[in-house]
Design an enzyme around this catalytic site. Structure first.
Site, short mmCIF file in Angstrom:
data_model
loop_
_atom_site.label_atom_id
_atom_site.label_comp_id
_atom_site.label_asym_id
_atom_site.label_seq_id
_atom_site.Cartn_x
_atom_site.Cartn_y
_atom_site.Cartn_z
N GLY A 254 0.86 -1.18 0.06
CA GLY A 254 -0.10 -0.14 -0.24
C GLY A 254 0.68 1.27 0.04
O GLY A 254 2.00 1.38 -0.31
N GLU B 78 -18.79 10.42 -0.13
CA GLU B 78 -18.55 10.24 -1.56
C GLU B 78 -19.24 9.29 -2.28
O GLU B 78 -19.77 9.47 -3.46
CB GLU B 78 -16.83 9.92 -1.70
CG GLU B 78 -16.04 11.14 -1.39
CD GLU B 78 -14.76 11.04 -1.02
OE1 GLU B 78 -13.90 11.84 -1.40
OE2 GLU B 78 -14.30 9.67 -0.97
#
Length: 446
Positions: free
Chosen positions: A14, A175
């Protein structure tokens, strides 16, 4: 690998793991990255994969391609099951094979997973937003919901298919709610003969009393106002107590209620990787309520300066005394910090310098041309915040190709009304259920 060369093993690719590896590109070390997927995931944009704006390839470039010019890196596929801290070995469960990787320095950057707060059975009907698989499943569920609603003859069934519940009013949930509202009110109208997408019901639920509760109150209020203008129903101080195939049960100030909905999205809560618990037990470290391990100020484990824990997995207070948040910037900066400490050690310089997090702010997109941003004490909302969001995300997207194609797809979605990635398959919808039923032979131990 040169004999006697320092061996750095990084668990996870990541933000923390990738930026740590890049910071070691000129060092005389052998870096081995062990990751459960072949790609680096730009997680903040997963909701755009789920709502048909971007393809999965634009937010998940192959690790090998990203690091192809870094000769001191070896990328291996597998899930780290345990760490033998005495023998300095990482135990890995790969696809069909188990193996070990020795290390001199270990950087644990395995990231976090979705937390259902002890109700893991909710996952079957309310996918999270932590992986490409999650995003693709949600894309199929969202777009197919309109298709199925279009062929319904029973009005109650049609309403269930046209109701979308998003659990969690943080950045991801907000979102998602905004993008589903834009789908219903801007992209899909005129494409169906038997339903009006404008009638879709989008419900955003959270147990706390504010949307974007980590943001400034003024920005939270501006976000709430914008969501209402988009037609999103925001239910705050509302606790989810049940999730099944056809709806969600909630406890509100009004009492127990049920929201009939065929499509649910879980965007509330994160859980640390199970590896952290095993690592804490092996080293005598302690963990917090979220499962993150308490580290020393330099991000190493107590008594084990050769083990760094970075990003979402470390429990470390910031300047204000509060635990550092599990956001991309914390992962990037702590990964780079770990790399700098390794370089200092190899150069014979004093190490152990504390990790200082520089907060670059928070931002979230509510709808096209509308966002909120809190950067260095400067609070923006509306179009100016959206421009800042666009610039920041373009900067951090990995790879020139990804930036170019992302801009093209954003132009289609934000300037026009289309969605470039609306293809979905039954396999995406049913894969989670199949894996639960038959098991995944390559899945990591839980």
């Amino acid at each position: 690998m040169t004999v006697g060369q320092h061996r750095v093993v990084i668990v996870g690719a990541g933000f923390g793991g990738l930026f740590a590896a890049k910071a070691l590109r000129r060092a005389d070390v052998q870096v081995t990255i062990v990751n459960g997927t072949t790609y680096h995931l730009f997680q903040p944009l997963l909701y755009q994969v789920a709502t048909g704006i971007l393809s999965e390839g634009e937010v998940a470039p192959p690790i090998r391609e990203v690091l192809k010019r870094q000769e001191n890196v070896d990328v291996r596929l597998g899930w780290v099951e345990d760490v033998d801290v005495d023998a300095k070995l990482v135990l890995v469960n790969g696809p069909g094979v188990s193996y070990t990787v020795p290390y001199d320095t270990l950087i644990v950057a395995a990231g976090s997973s979705q937390s259902y707060f002890g109700r893991d059975e909710f996952a079957l009907h309310a996918p999270g937003m932590k992986s490409v698989d999650d995003a693709l499943e949600l894309r199929a569920r969202i777009f197919n919901a309109f298709e199925i609603a279009d062929v319904q003859t029973d009005e109650a069934a049609r309403e269930r298919w046209m109701t979308f519940v998003i659990v969690g009013a943080g950045a991801t949930g907000t979102e998602m709610a905004g993008q589903i509202a834009e789908l219903a009110h801007r992209t899909l109208p005129g494409q169906y003969r038997h339903i009006d997408p404008h009638r879709a019901r989008i419900v955003l639920v959270d147990a706390v009393g504010h949307v974007l509760n980590t943001f400034d109150e003024r920005l939270s209020t501006a976000t709430l106002r914008r969501l209402h203008l988009l037609g999103v129903e925001v239910e705050l101080d509302t606790k989810v107590v049940g999730v099944d195939e056809s709806g969600v049960d909630v406890e509100t100030v009004r009492g127990h209620e049920r929201i009939e909905a065929m499509t649910k999205v879980w965007a509330a809560g994160v859980a640390a990787s199970p590896l952290v618990k095993r690592l804490a037990e092996a080293t005598g470290a302690t963990t917090d309520r979220a499962g993150r391990v308490h580290v020393r100020p330099d991000a190493t484990l107590p008594g084990h300066p050769e083990i760094f824990v970075v990003g979402d997995l470390m429990a470390l207070p910031g300047k204000d005394g509060r635990q550092l948040p599990g956001v991309a910037q914390v992962a990037i900066q702590s990964g780079r910090h770990a790399a700098r400490q390794i370089l200092r050690r190899l150069a014979g310089k004093p190490d152990g310098q504390p990790f200082h997090y520089f907060d670059k702010g928070n931002m979230a997109v509510i709808s096209r041309f509308n966002a909120v941003a809190d950067i260095g004490g400067v609070r923006l909302s509306g179009f100016p915040a959206w421009v800042v969001w666009l610039a920041v995300h373009l900067f951090y997207l990995v790879g020139f190709k990804n930036r170019v194609t992302a801009v093209l797809h954003w132009a289609v979605s934000f300037l026009g009304r289309g969605r470039s990635e609306r293809v979905s398959t039954l396999q995406q919808v049913h894969s989670r259920a199949a894996l639960r039923e038959y098991g995944d032979p390559y899945a990591p131990l839980r």
